[in-house]
Enzyme design. Sequence first.
Site, short mmCIF file in Angstrom:
data_model
loop_
_atom_site.label_atom_id
_atom_site.label_comp_id
_atom_site.label_asym_id
_atom_site.label_seq_id
_atom_site.Cartn_x
_atom_site.Cartn_y
_atom_site.Cartn_z
N LYS A 179 0.45 -0.96 -0.03
CA LYS A 179 0.35 0.11 -0.11
C LYS A 179 0.25 0.75 0.12
CE LYS A 179 -1.67 2.58 2.52
NZ LYS A 179 -2.04 3.76 2.05
N GLU A 253 9.55 1.41 10.57
CA GLU A 253 10.17 1.97 10.83
C GLU A 253 9.53 4.08 10.68
OE1 GLU A 253 13.55 1.89 10.31
OE2 GLU A 253 13.59 -0.26 9.86
N GLU A 386 9.86 15.95 15.23
CA GLU A 386 10.32 15.72 14.09
C GLU A 386 9.95 16.91 12.43
OE1 GLU A 386 8.96 12.48 11.54
OE2 GLU A 386 11.05 12.14 10.92
#
Length: 479
Positions: A179, A253, A386
């Site tokens: 996906k 990840e 982030e």
Amino acid sequence: MNPHHHALFIGGRWVAPASDGRITVLGASTEAVLGSVPDGSEKDMDAAVAAARAAFDDPDGWAAWEPARRADALYCLAEALERRVEDITRVVSAQNGMTIGLAQQVEGALPAILLRYYADLIRNDPGEAVREGMLGAPVHVRREPLGVVAAIVPWNAPQLLSATKYAPGLAAGCTFVLKPSPETVLDSVLFAEAVEEAGLPPGVVNVVPAGREVGAYLVSHPHIDKVAFTGSTAAGRQIAATCGTLLRPVTLELGGKSAAVILDDVDLGTAIGEPFVQATLLANGQACFASTRILAPRSRYDEVVDAVSSLVGDLTVGDPLDPTTQIGPMASARQRERVEGYIEKGRAEGARLVVGGSRPDAEKGYYVTPTVFADVDNAQTIAREEIFGPVLSVIPYTDEDDAVRIANDSEYGLGGTVWTNDDERGMRVARRMHTGTVGLNHYTVDPAAPFGGVKSSGLGREFGPEALLNYQQVKSIYT
Ligand code: NAD
């Protein structure tokens, strides 16, 4: 290449989607329509999972093939990808703003390298060893393919991050439902065409572009055996929760907030150059491992701020398809808004803006001028969260222990770099960093070495022989 696609690659064929929803992709530098694909629905996922399940469960199928036969098929897929490498790299670059030179390496070359690497690793691997048992009888220890894998990837390096999953997974004998992210679906069509041309058996690889709700449906699908995810930490936590309830193996990840530790012995003229840009601002700062917290010794703080800001201030911002461009646009309007929001926050919390902080003169495109903040405290938002854009924060430290403490004072632990003229000292600091990977005077991910994060940066490792284990289960047969 027709940029408007009307079918999904499921079960080795191009089939009509179950609904008429569409995903339309805009160019990162043009804001114009680049193309569109069907927006996969839950019904499409059901069909894709059923095809992958049937391919995996076939007693004479992919999982049962001799490793050498699978290895040959992976070589064919590598060749089919290489025949499309120019289209793939151009379309990735146009979609997400990655500069074309980087796209050629990361999105063009690396997937084929990974396919051949894992093909060679399994080609002569019997997958079974006989071990002397402690009870006097030998035990057969086998590594068997895990089953049907749901691979979910983000937009920043869609081809590579798909390959980090399917290359070891296919080598191990698993089958896949991939996906891709809605921002980068056009390259996934080229990938599916390569799978078709390579002649992989029907259902071994299925590709269904879709949004996050349908992604969540895929993760929880009863016929999925393993989830391999790359993306944000927020989504990773949700996926981990689902997989925890289902006791479903998962690799994650996730995000990062890595530190570049500049030691006080460094020769700034040598260190703060091209490798520093690669380590801190790769892919326009849209790289999970980017060392965006620059830790500078107080004794040389102003020198570091000057060196970093003059390097960053001189970068050429522009069209990602122009080979002279060093920094392209953000992938989407939403991503630019996010980055600009953090720049505002940095100012509001009292960090000193040294360069950038604005939009460059460009009529179109989601550009942000590469930005450096100085006098940043590691507790400030821009040092903790982030940003995923071209924004660096220079943070002062007192001595080596303080540098290590600040580097490790983060929710994340994915990458990191140490900049020094003294290799031994660099290794000493690298060993003390709580992170999955560290680079000395550069940061280049090596496909032969495991890559991944600790803390909120994820679970498990990709790359290297270690990644094969993500797609295998171990069985003991007592004789
Ligand atoms: P994202 O988490 O929003 O989306 C990633 C993918 O997951 C997309 O395909 C999305 O549709 C899907 N998704 C989102 N929520 C989901 C859910 N609950 N269930 C199932 N699927 C879901 O991330 P993004 O904005 O596309 O990518 C940027 C993020 O990816 C950054 O945080 C970056 O650090 C991270 N990233 C990590 C690595 C790594 O190797 N650690 C590499 C690249 C990017």
